[in-house]
Enzyme design. Sequence first.
Site, PDB file in Angstrom:
ATOM      1  N   HIS B 229      58.123  35.766  26.090  1.00  0.00           N
ATOM      2  CA  HIS B 229      57.604  34.801  27.052  1.00  0.00           C
ATOM      3  C   HIS B 229      58.353  34.838  28.376  1.00  0.00           C
ATOM      4  O   HIS B 229      57.726  34.963  29.420  1.00  0.00           O
ATOM      5  CB  HIS B 229      57.495  33.386  26.514  1.00  0.00           C
ATOM      6  CG  HIS B 229      56.662  32.576  27.452  1.00  0.00           C
ATOM      7  ND1 HIS B 229      55.304  32.779  27.590  1.00  0.00           N
ATOM      8  CD2 HIS B 229      56.983  31.668  28.388  1.00  0.00           C
ATOM      9  CE1 HIS B 229      54.838  32.017  28.554  1.00  0.00           C
ATOM     10  NE2 HIS B 229      55.824  31.327  29.052  1.00  0.00           N
ATOM     11  N   TYR B 233      57.839  35.553  33.163  1.00  0.00           N
ATOM     12  CA  TYR B 233      58.409  34.948  34.374  1.00  0.00           C
ATOM     13  C   TYR B 233      59.214  35.969  35.172  1.00  0.00           C
ATOM     14  O   TYR B 233      59.358  35.847  36.380  1.00  0.00           O
ATOM     15  CB  TYR B 233      59.245  33.716  34.028  1.00  0.00           C
ATOM     16  CG  TYR B 233      58.363  32.627  33.482  1.00  0.00           C
ATOM     17  CD1 TYR B 233      57.484  31.962  34.328  1.00  0.00           C
ATOM     18  CD2 TYR B 233      58.338  32.322  32.135  1.00  0.00           C
ATOM     19  CE1 TYR B 233      56.609  31.020  33.836  1.00  0.00           C
ATOM     20  CE2 TYR B 233      57.468  31.377  31.633  1.00  0.00           C
ATOM     21  CZ  TYR B 233      56.601  30.726  32.484  1.00  0.00           C
ATOM     22  OH  TYR B 233      55.729  29.806  32.009  1.00  0.00           O
ATOM     23  N   HIS B 380      43.379  35.470  30.232  1.00  0.00           N
ATOM     24  CA  HIS B 380      44.484  34.717  30.846  1.00  0.00           C
ATOM     25  C   HIS B 380      45.484  35.657  31.508  1.00  0.00           C
ATOM     26  O   HIS B 380      45.824  35.494  32.667  1.00  0.00           O
ATOM     27  CB  HIS B 380      45.176  33.851  29.790  1.00  0.00           C
ATOM     28  CG  HIS B 380      46.482  33.282  30.248  1.00  0.00           C
ATOM     29  ND1 HIS B 380      46.557  32.266  31.175  1.00  0.00           N
ATOM     30  CD2 HIS B 380      47.759  33.598  29.937  1.00  0.00           C
ATOM     31  CE1 HIS B 380      47.827  31.983  31.407  1.00  0.00           C
ATOM     32  NE2 HIS B 380      48.579  32.790  30.668  1.00  0.00           N
ATOM     33  N   PHE B 381      45.968  36.655  30.768  1.00  0.00           N
ATOM     34  CA  PHE B 381      47.054  37.423  31.398  1.00  0.00           C
ATOM     35  C   PHE B 381      46.547  38.477  32.380  1.00  0.00           C
ATOM     36  O   PHE B 381      47.335  39.007  33.140  1.00  0.00           O
ATOM     37  CB  PHE B 381      48.050  37.967  30.368  1.00  0.00           C
ATOM     38  CG  PHE B 381      47.535  38.971  29.378  1.00  0.00           C
ATOM     39  CD1 PHE B 381      47.150  40.225  29.783  1.00  0.00           C
ATOM     40  CD2 PHE B 381      47.493  38.651  28.032  1.00  0.00           C
ATOM     41  CE1 PHE B 381      46.703  41.150  28.859  1.00  0.00           C
ATOM     42  CE2 PHE B 381      47.044  39.581  27.105  1.00  0.00           C
ATOM     43  CZ  PHE B 381      46.645  40.832  27.526  1.00  0.00           C
ATOM     44  N   HIS B 382      45.227  38.710  32.400  1.00  0.00           N
ATOM     45  CA  HIS B 382      44.741  39.526  33.513  1.00  0.00           C
ATOM     46  C   HIS B 382      44.687  38.705  34.798  1.00  0.00           C
ATOM     47  O   HIS B 382      44.651  39.265  35.889  1.00  0.00           O
ATOM     48  CB  HIS B 382      43.388  40.154  33.180  1.00  0.00           C
ATOM     49  CG  HIS B 382      43.541  41.421  32.380  1.00  0.00           C
ATOM     50  ND1 HIS B 382      43.683  41.435  31.023  1.00  0.00           N
ATOM     51  CD2 HIS B 382      43.644  42.725  32.772  1.00  0.00           C
ATOM     52  CE1 HIS B 382      43.840  42.680  30.595  1.00  0.00           C
ATOM     53  NE2 HIS B 382      43.831  43.484  31.642  1.00  0.00           N
ATOM     54  N   ARG B 443      41.145  39.874  20.578  1.00  0.00           N
ATOM     55  CA  ARG B 443      41.758  40.802  21.510  1.00  0.00           C
ATOM     56  C   ARG B 443      42.090  42.085  20.744  1.00  0.00           C
ATOM     57  O   ARG B 443      41.950  42.137  19.527  1.00  0.00           O
ATOM     58  CB  ARG B 443      43.029  40.197  22.101  1.00  0.00           C
ATOM     59  CG  ARG B 443      44.125  40.014  21.087  1.00  0.00           C
ATOM     60  CD  ARG B 443      45.294  39.223  21.607  1.00  0.00           C
ATOM     61  NE  ARG B 443      46.099  39.958  22.558  1.00  0.00           N
ATOM     62  CZ  ARG B 443      47.301  39.538  23.013  1.00  0.00           C
ATOM     63  NH1 ARG B 443      47.793  38.400  22.582  1.00  0.00           N
ATOM     64  NH2 ARG B 443      47.990  40.235  23.874  1.00  0.00           N
ATOM     65  N   ARG B 444      42.516  43.108  21.442  1.00  0.00           N
ATOM     66  CA  ARG B 444      43.089  44.294  20.823  1.00  0.00           C
ATOM     67  C   ARG B 444      42.212  44.937  19.762  1.00  0.00           C
ATOM     68  O   ARG B 444      42.685  45.287  18.688  1.00  0.00           O
ATOM     69  CB  ARG B 444      44.429  43.935  20.158  1.00  0.00           C
ATOM     70  CG  ARG B 444      45.454  43.470  21.136  1.00  0.00           C
ATOM     71  CD  ARG B 444      46.740  43.112  20.452  1.00  0.00           C
ATOM     72  NE  ARG B 444      47.858  43.234  21.382  1.00  0.00           N
ATOM     73  CZ  ARG B 444      49.115  43.002  21.072  1.00  0.00           C
ATOM     74  NH1 ARG B 444      49.425  42.667  19.855  1.00  0.00           N
ATOM     75  NH2 ARG B 444      50.057  43.140  21.955  1.00  0.00           N
TER      76      ARG B 444
END
Lengths: 69, 591, 267
Positions: B229, B233, B380-382, B443-444
């Site tokens: 996580h 950041y 989300h993470f794209h 996903r994946r």
Amino acid sequence: MSQATEEPVSEPRAEGIREIGHDEFDPVGTLALIGLYFLILIGLWFFMYFVEFLGNDPTVVGTAVVTLA
Amino acid sequence: MSNAYIDEFPAEARIVRAAFYSSFLALALGGVFGIIQTLHRTDFLRFMDSVDYYTVLTAHGVFLVISFTIFFLVGIFTWAITTSLDRGLEDIRFSWGWYSLMAVGITLTGVAILAGFTDATDISASVLFTFYAPLQAHPMFYLGLVLFVVGTWLAGADWFRSWLAWKAENPDERIPLPTFMVLTTMLMWYIATLGVAVAILAFLLPWSLGWIDTVNPLLTRTLFWFFGHPVVYFWLMPAYMMWYVMLPKISGGKLFSDPLARVVFVLFLVLSVPTGIHHQYLDPGIAEGFKFIAMTNTMFLLLPSLLTAFTVVASMEHGARQRGGEGYLGWLKALPWRDPVFTGMALAGLMFAAAGFSGMINAGMNINYLVHNTFWVVGHFHLTVGTAVALTFMAVTYWFLPQVTGRALWNRSVALGQVVLWFIGMTFMSNAMHRGGLLGIPRRTAEPQYEGFEFEAAVGSVAELDAQIALGGVLLTLSLVLFFANVIGTALNGKSDSLPANGYAETLSGPEDAPLVLDNLKLWTAIAVVLVIFAYTFPLLSIIERGGLFGPEVIPFPLTLESVTTVGIALETAATETVDGATLALVGVIR
Amino acid sequence: MNIHTYEKLWLVAAMLLIVTFIATITYGSVGLGIAMVGDQQPTVEPTELSDDERFGDPRVEQVGENEYEAYVVAQTFRYQPDPIEVPEDSQVTFYVTARDVIHSFSIVGTNVNTMAIPGEIAEMTVEFDEVGEYGVVCNEYCGPGHHDMEGELHVVPAEEFDLVDHSVDTPTEVEPDDEAEFTVEVRNRQLDDLETTVVLEVGDETFEEELVVAGGETAETTIVVDTADLGEGDHDWTITVDEFEEAGTLSVVDPDAEDDDGGDDDE
């Protein structure tokens, strides 16, 4: 902070440029935008939790509550 | 003679340039694998077996979130340190040392991954970015990661060294804001990478070398997320730094508040690490109480991002009003939308606002049943690393590239088109991914549909979602082509004498308004460590107590095709007594 | 430190947002009773699942009036049992573990979703109120065949639901004057005892045998038929136990008359 006082970067400044100091600046536009964002967040949160999530039954429950139901 | 970065710090500019070019190489590779898998998974264009999809996915993930982001950020951190302290690096040979270590490391890891495409060697590492044991990669994969991370540690040491030398000469000055951001981010990184260092050095590397027989899958997974996580950041902080120290200037204004920027980075230092368990809300073996604590920490981690939203937008508004903007929203028109550096960062910020929302959902504990490991998370993470970070990096490249090469940007209009195209492409792609996730699409996975059942959309159709994803992927690829055209075009340009001077934004409320305690890095580090101990000691002890330090007996699952046979046989032996004929038939099929 | 009034306002709003989020989740946990997968279950040896009381034989079992337990094993690249069958209006507790690598057990289109980690057992209690068919996917990458890893969960009408398994062991060929043994095994995964009758019709004869199978147990009964009563030749037989029916043919053959088949004789 020595570097910070260099001349401004990027394109030539727009016409009618003015200096706005710390005390004269009230970010009302920011407040408006962020207020809108706040409302969107709250609205979408409740939509996601109570409609998308709780509407996606069945859900994993604890045994304690089930006996009541 | 101009005052560009390369004129002030020619030796450092070379390091930054090397880091940028390494980063762009990774971006190119990651992009190629990105479009291949997008078209495969949506079933628009297929030229490989679905089995190879996971090798492509591993390469896409590792090249983009490890090499692209981190090489780029060591570049801008080096720029930030030297520019804001106004001094060169202490020993440039040391700096080339850490750069080389990172380069060697990621090359080893990359080769291990790419070797998975050929049967000529038994080297492979199709374990994805998360490398969860008992999936097992070739030792070279883990070793490369270790070298890469050690390289970043040394880079951090280099920057701390600069700061200490500067402090000795300027004992009474506040830490310049960009340096402050670099130092707090690196402190967070040191704490965070301990998790992955232990996971790899104590367990996964010895295990892949055959020195130990077993690992505890839940333990290595938890140690991964200890790092996994905060690493987001680590990608995000350099983007934040750009929003704080570059965006106001490019907007024609000043940073609204230096003190709050410091508060934000301190909060990230303190809160980034004790949150990793929110990736494990659905893991058996971790008590609900620990999950709740992780959620509380995660939710409070929203605070620095929400504060950033205000400060950055207010700084932009300040610029717009200085440029003559008026009204509640009319000032938006006064922003320099023709400047790709500005527009790219502003659109990245806008996408991050949306990403913030899906992140809030991900942070929620029980709602995780809905979204965990679905396509939603990919959406989300794209938006976060794929847009907030990547688009910001690409946008500031248009400012940095002339600074570190001494050559004018090849084409500003192409640059503007590029950032807008990225924004549009990602809008299609991530929107469809979010919606797909809510339908339960995982996903994946290499396949858009499964055999025994269908994913069904309440609104629209799954085919429409796949089309949006494929379209998004194509637009993003086009955007990348334009980006590289500009990078190459700029490199081929002649030297320019009329580059803007190196520098960053001034502040409306400066460091003199910030309490001194904010600069007390020891204090914040101590608090961060205490919080980590508080959040992780009991979960880790409990996991070790339950499953053992080296876990139960597990069968290593090395991901080469030949070795699947071995696993098949092992499974067969283990399962023969119980498992009915169907299993045997299936194992037979795998073989 | 001077913070602009608007930003202070936003700080308050942001805190409010955070508290609202945490409060909503807490309401879900406490008010609605949504429980997280946790550490309630002991660990298990993934390589010794075959010998495990629960996972040695992955199955659905009745444990209360409307309460069932499902023991599920995830492994490359399938689930056991598959399909999983449960009745409507039931409360099912899933116990999920993995035999090899990390998988997930995720029922598509529902909030039933857990990781399956070797050595750990995920426990989830779910109420199925309506009849339906769901897909089960593995949403954690587990190897090259990951996309083939799927299963099904059927929630069936109560009257169609059945937790009794039958298996029949019969001879196909016997000699005249020998006895033919028809063995019926009944496995009762229900909670209550099962009282049933095993009916065997063979040739013109009918045999009936009462059978009581205790809840959660297996019982068998053997009906012995004297082939002398049947005579030489092929005899169709039918075994009926409640809804279950199996039929076949028994040949009564004199080996002296038919030499070439003698090697198959087990006795």
